[in-house]
Motif scaffolding. Structure first.
Motif, PDB file in Angstrom:
ATOM      1  N   ARG A 181      17.461 -22.340 -31.133  1.00  0.00           N
ATOM      2  CA  ARG A 181      16.455 -21.713 -31.992  1.00  0.00           C
ATOM      3  C   ARG A 181      16.173 -22.660 -33.166  1.00  0.00           C
ATOM      4  N   SER A 203      13.716 -22.814 -36.656  1.00  0.00           N
ATOM      5  CA  SER A 203      12.828 -22.008 -37.495  1.00  0.00           C
ATOM      6  C   SER A 203      12.503 -22.754 -38.781  1.00  0.00           C
ATOM      7  N   ARG A 204      11.325 -22.464 -39.280  1.00  0.00           N
ATOM      8  CA  ARG A 204      10.861 -23.041 -40.548  1.00  0.00           C
ATOM      9  C   ARG A 204      10.126 -21.955 -41.320  1.00  0.00           C
ATOM     10  N   ASN A 205      10.350 -21.936 -42.630  1.00  0.00           N
ATOM     11  CA  ASN A 205       9.722 -20.961 -43.512  1.00  0.00           C
ATOM     12  C   ASN A 205       8.631 -21.669 -44.312  1.00  0.00           C
ATOM     13  N   VAL A 238       7.136 -17.290 -41.321  1.00  0.00           N
ATOM     14  CA  VAL A 238       8.233 -17.983 -40.649  1.00  0.00           C
ATOM     15  C   VAL A 238       7.824 -18.302 -39.211  1.00  0.00           C
ATOM     16  N   VAL A 250       9.305 -19.394 -35.612  1.00  0.00           N
ATOM     17  CA  VAL A 250      10.537 -19.417 -34.834  1.00  0.00           C
ATOM     18  C   VAL A 250      10.200 -19.967 -33.455  1.00  0.00           C
ATOM     19  N   ASP A 307      12.064 -20.730 -29.838  1.00  0.00           N
ATOM     20  CA  ASP A 307      13.241 -20.553 -28.989  1.00  0.00           C
ATOM     21  C   ASP A 307      13.083 -21.427 -27.757  1.00  0.00           C
TER      22      ASP A 307
END
Length: 93
Positions: free
Chosen positions: A3, A5-7, A61, A63, A65
């Protein structure tokens, strides 16, 4: 499964989705991947020979996967994930 993820605080989800869509579309072309996206749900998926990457944008955000078959070497997994991470890091640069 991996996974990533970046905000992107302060950016609207539609703007983030559009940028991620552009990046994923280019990655899909580079690696000859199948690509599907759902703008309404702000989701997308790339796949090829058992490797699947799904992304979604919610609340600023992103995400991603990643799912690989067991026969994919760790070095190839790392290369794919590093490529995605670099693209996401440069999304609004």
């Amino acid at each position: 499964m991996a996974r990533i993820s970046r905000n992107f605080d302060g950016r609207p989800d539609d703007e983030i989705f559009e940028k991620v869509h552009e990046v994923m579309e280019k990655i899909a072309q580079e690696f000859s991947l199948d690509y599907r996206q759902n703008e309404k749900l702000r989701q997308g998926e790339v796949s090829k020979m058992g490797i699947t990457g799904k992304f979604s944008v919610r609340s600023s955000v992103v995400v991603v996967d990643m799912k690989y078959p067991m026969l994919v070497p760790g070095s190839m997994r790392a290369k794919i994930e590093d490529h995605i991470e670099r693209k996401l890091d440069a999304l609004f640069a």
